[in-house]
Design an enzyme around this catalytic site. Structure first.
Site, PDB file in Angstrom:
ATOM      1  N   ASP A 185      10.719   8.156 -94.548  1.00 62.64           N
ATOM      2  CA  ASP A 185      11.328   8.357 -95.813  1.00 62.64           C
ATOM      3  C   ASP A 185      12.422   6.990 -96.204  1.00 62.64           C
ATOM      4  O   ASP A 185      12.197   6.019 -95.674  1.00 62.64           O
ATOM      5  CB  ASP A 185      12.057   9.530 -95.881  1.00 62.64           C
ATOM      6  N   HIS A 278       9.385   7.642-101.833  1.00 68.41           N
ATOM      7  CA  HIS A 278      10.232   7.964-100.662  1.00 68.41           C
ATOM      8  C   HIS A 278       9.684   6.834 -99.739  1.00 68.41           C
ATOM      9  O   HIS A 278       9.548   7.204 -98.369  1.00 68.41           O
ATOM     10  CB  HIS A 278       9.912   9.302-100.136  1.00 68.41           C
ATOM     11  N   GLU A 338       8.301  13.354-105.451  1.00 73.12           N
ATOM     12  CA  GLU A 338       9.505  12.630-105.958  1.00 73.12           C
ATOM     13  C   GLU A 338       9.233  11.230-106.330  1.00 73.12           C
ATOM     14  O   GLU A 338       9.749  10.430-105.730  1.00 73.12           O
ATOM     15  CB  GLU A 338      10.737  12.748-105.345  1.00 73.12           C
TER      16      GLU A 338
HETATM   17  C1  ACM Z   1      10.844  17.707-101.344  1.00 64.76           C
HETATM   18  O1  ACM Z   1      11.882  18.423-101.080  1.00 64.76           O
HETATM   19  N1  ACM Z   1      11.219  16.609-101.611  1.00 64.76           N
HETATM   20  C2  ACM Z   1       9.501  17.975-100.948  1.00 64.76           C
END
Ligand code: ACM
Ligand code: ZN
Length: 755
Positions: A185, A278, A338
């Site tokens: 991440d 991410h 995201e």
């Molecule tokens: C997430 O909670 N961004 C999948």
């Protein structure tokens, strides 16, 4: 005669069986499909012969060994007659179904698959008493869902392979079978990729003194005097310049070891290297992967990978190629949640890609990437799983969608309408990072298939719970978040939701007692018997309700956080003056619960009001188009609608930007101290006779707050304010003397008929 009977009983036990009185049936989680108690019990011998008809099932002996009390050694005796026999049974499903028969003479386990053997042993573990006896029983059991998943984020904070393996054991004990390993991440890269060594050489480490998650964890450790918020020493090291670094990663050898361990528990491991968002750590290590050559934050999310750059695509595929070698399972997770797409708008290469591929916009660019990666996954015989953002810009019909955005139910509907298989992990129920005093009951109430037509329900592979670890730096802290809600999710995934909470709560308590004995952390169930703000006329009686046996409660009156040296609550006591109590429960093993604060204030009984004019049942409610973050300004917003309501909740048809003002009177039946509560997302405030009684204001997720008012018999002015902007909830009412929260009773709420 009595002596003779005792002698006979002792001889009988030595011979391997128990007396004939029916022993108590242990509290099983998840509850099995059917259970018939037998007579007597089987006493485990010091060496338990374990005979498996199928030699490929022999690795289960290790899980069996770890599941039995100390002093019992498991000996595999393949194909021979033994007290514990495992056989393959036709007609049982291959996703975990089993039959377990315990008699005074031994144990027979029938299964249709290795997962069924593990599930049967998990049940046997829970049946076995610490004295080594197993009550005679016939159990027939099968899971509701084939997919029972748990995700651990090891990127935000790192967890060692030993810690991961300990959690895998817990997964098997509670019949989970898909371990989703969130390996990378923005904050850390945790898996060795031989082609890209910088990912772990640099990307696995950070300076904790400048990292916002680590700084916040340090503050929380201080605020709550809780060492579980501290970074574990084992994950700290010094670099060549003596600088302290936090982090860690798994070598490929470590990964193989964990995957093999999981396999021995019947658990598939689903790796996730999150792309194209991410990815900040990857970009920081290899700046050419981003559109700008910089690793930074955009409006909402971090710099994504540059999808216009062929070299970036090579990187993505190169990483996954090494993953395919390490993880032998069908499902592989791309992440794809995201993504800050703004960077792509400004990047000539990304724009070129959009033009060349005939894509409409950046959303379609993301979808193009997911499809490109899916093609690559498929070429390697793998099936792509992605977070529900893979629905943006056009969903491939073959990817598995992991639905998490509970505020966007349409993404789930679109996915099933498109024919995709889905895995359910709605934030609302399946996210373990946040919790409050009501979380366990709330999660237990989750019915995954509610609202889905039969055909759509058939596309649900199962249920999946997630632990994100931004503020979870240690294993103890992780366990605090995972348990006991893990038990609720285990039961939802195995046998369905919607069962009665109270019997489940009792079973949870017995599992927590065992966790405590085993030295595992968990969220201690919350103390009850007081409000956030308590009123008294002359004196207040403090009488706590213990949610869990064997707790020691300690408290302070000077505002400090209670610790093991603070005053001990020995039983009900009386307060004669105003004060602030801070209370904390400790289990026998010393696990500390949440610190709760209860303010006690003196107030005379409020006089009832004479109200002129005819009154009718219910309150008036006014809906304002409110977008703010506090209850005070709700009625300054544009008016949207007027209602008369019988209950305090969001009226039907009210949605979007919500500011609600409920007004009227409360008809109090007799003089007394009344306890009010609200449970809301976002804020709510209750005023009685103009005084704030419950202050649950501010922008927040679901939170309960409570407060008392000293009221004389008769009518009292009631005002409740509430706001929300994203699909919230409002409950409000009174707490009775047993601590039960109830909506205001029928006939208690009044408004003026001409209002
Ligand atoms: C997430 O909670 N961004 C999948
Ligand atoms: Zn780009």
């Amino acid at each position: 005669m009595k002596r003779l009977l005792l002698l006979l009983a002792a001889l009988c036990c030595l011979a391997g069986c128990c007396d004939t009185s029916a022993p108590a049936m242990p509290d099983l989680i998840p509850r099995p499909s059917s259970l018939r108690p037998g007579s007597g019990c089987f006493r485990l011998p010091a060496t338990l012969g374990f005979s498996c008809a199928d030699s490929t099932w022999l690795p289960a002996a290790e899980f069996l060994q770890r599941s039995l009390p100390d002093g019992v050694a498991v000996e595999s005796v393949c194909g021979e007659k033994a007290p514990f026999t495992v056989v393959r049974a036709e007609g049982l499903d291959t996703i975990g179904g089993y039959r377990l028969s315990v008699t005074r003479r031994g144990i027979r386990l029938e299964a249709g698959s290795y997962g069924g053997v593990i599930a049967g042993i998990a049940t046997l573990r829970q049946l076995t008493g610490s004295d080594g006896t197993v009550p005679a029983v016939e159990i027939e059991d099968a899971p509701r869902f084939a997919w029972r998943g748990f995700m651990l984020d090891v990127a935000r904070h790192f967890f060692t392979k030993e810690e991961v393996m300990a959690l895998l054991d817990r997964m098997a004990q509670y019949k989970f079978n898909k371990f989703h390993w969130h390996l990378t991440d923005d904050q850390g890269w945790r898996i060795e990729i031989k082609r890209y060594p910088a990912l772990t050489e640099q990307g696995a480490w950070r300076d904790p003194s400048t990292h916002n998650h680590d700084i916040r964890c340090g503050e929380l450790a201080e605020e709550w005097r809780d060492a579980s918020y501290l970074l574990p020493e084992k994950n700290l090291r010094r670099d060549a310049d003596g600088r302290l670094l936090y982090g860690g990663y798994y070598t490929q050898e470590d990964i193989r070891e964990v995957v093999a361990y999981a396999a021995s528990l019947g658990i598939d491991v689903i790796p996730e290297v999150d792309m194209p968002g991410h990815s900040l750590r990857a970009v920081a290590c290899y700046p050419g992967l981003s559109c700008t050559g910089r690793a930074e934050w955009g409006e909402a999310f971090s710099t994504p990978l540059c999808l216009g750059n062929d070299a970036t695509l090579d990187f993505c595929k190169g990483v996954y190629e090494e993953l395919f070698e390490l993880f032998p399972y069908a499902y592989v997770h791309l992440g794809a949640d995201e993504v800050e797409k703004r960077n792509w708008e400004r990047c000539p290469k990304c724009q070129q890609r959009i033009a060349r591929e005939g894509l409409a916009d950046e959303k379609e660019l993301q979808s193009w990437f997911v499809r490109e990666m899916e093609r690559f996954f498929n070429e390697h015989g793998r099936c792509l799983v992605g977070w529900d953002e893979i629905t943006d810009g056009g969903l491939s019909p073959t990817a598995v969608v992991q639905w998490w955005r509970s505020w966007l139910p349409q993404t789930l509907d679109e996915s099933v309408a498109n024919g995709n298989s889905v895995v359910l992990s709605p934030v609302e129920f399946a996210y373990l990072s946040e919790q409050n005093s009501r979380s366990l009951a709330k999660v237990y109430g989750y019915e995954p298939l509610a609202g889905l037509a039969d055909e759509a329900a058939g596309q649900v592979l199962g249920v999946h719970t997630n632990l994100w670890t931004e503020f979870v730096p240690s294993f103890e802290r992780a366990c605090f978040h995972i348990f006991p809600r893990f038990f609720a999710l285990s039961e939802i995934a195995w046998c369905g939701g919607g069962a009665e909470f109270e019997p489940f709560r009792r079973r949870v308590n017995s599992h927590l007692k065992r966790f405590d004995e085993e030295g595992w952390n968990f969220r201690v169930p919350d103390l009850d018997g007081f409000c956030d703000r308590n009123e008294f006329v002359d004196s207040a009686r403090v009488e706590l309700r213990m949610p869990f046996e064997g707790l020691t409660v300690r408290y302070t009156t000077d505002g400090s956080v209670p610790d093991s040296a603070s005053m001990r609550y020995e039983g009900p006591f009386t307060l004669h003056g105003e004060c602030t109590l801070r209370l904390r429960a400790f289990t026998a093993a010393g696990n500390a619960g949440e610190v709760v604060t209860a303010r006690y204030v003196r107030h005379p009984l409020r006089e009832a009001e004479e109200v002129a004019g005819p009154l009718a049942d219910g309150l008036t409610a006014v809906w304002y188009d409110y977008r703010g973050r506090s209850c005070a300004e709700i009625d300054a917003a544009p008016l949207k609608g007027r209602y008369v309501v019988e209950e305090v909740r969001i009226p039907d048809g009210v949605s979007g930007n919500i500011g609600l003002l409920f007004e009227g009177w409360l008809d109090i039946p007799e003089d007394g101290i009344y306890s009010f509560y609200t449970y809301s997302d976002d804020g709510s405030v209750v005023r009685v006779d103009g005084d704030v009684v419950v202050d649950n204001d501010g922008a927040h997720s679901r939170v309960e707050r409570s407060g008392q008012a000293a009221l004389s018999k008769g009518l009292h002015r009631l005002e409740i304010r509430y706001f929300d902007s994203n699909g919230g909830i409002l409950e409000a009412g009174l707490i009775d003397s047993a601590g039960v929260r109830r909506p205001f009773a029928e006939g208690m709420l009044k408004h003026r008929r001409d209002a």
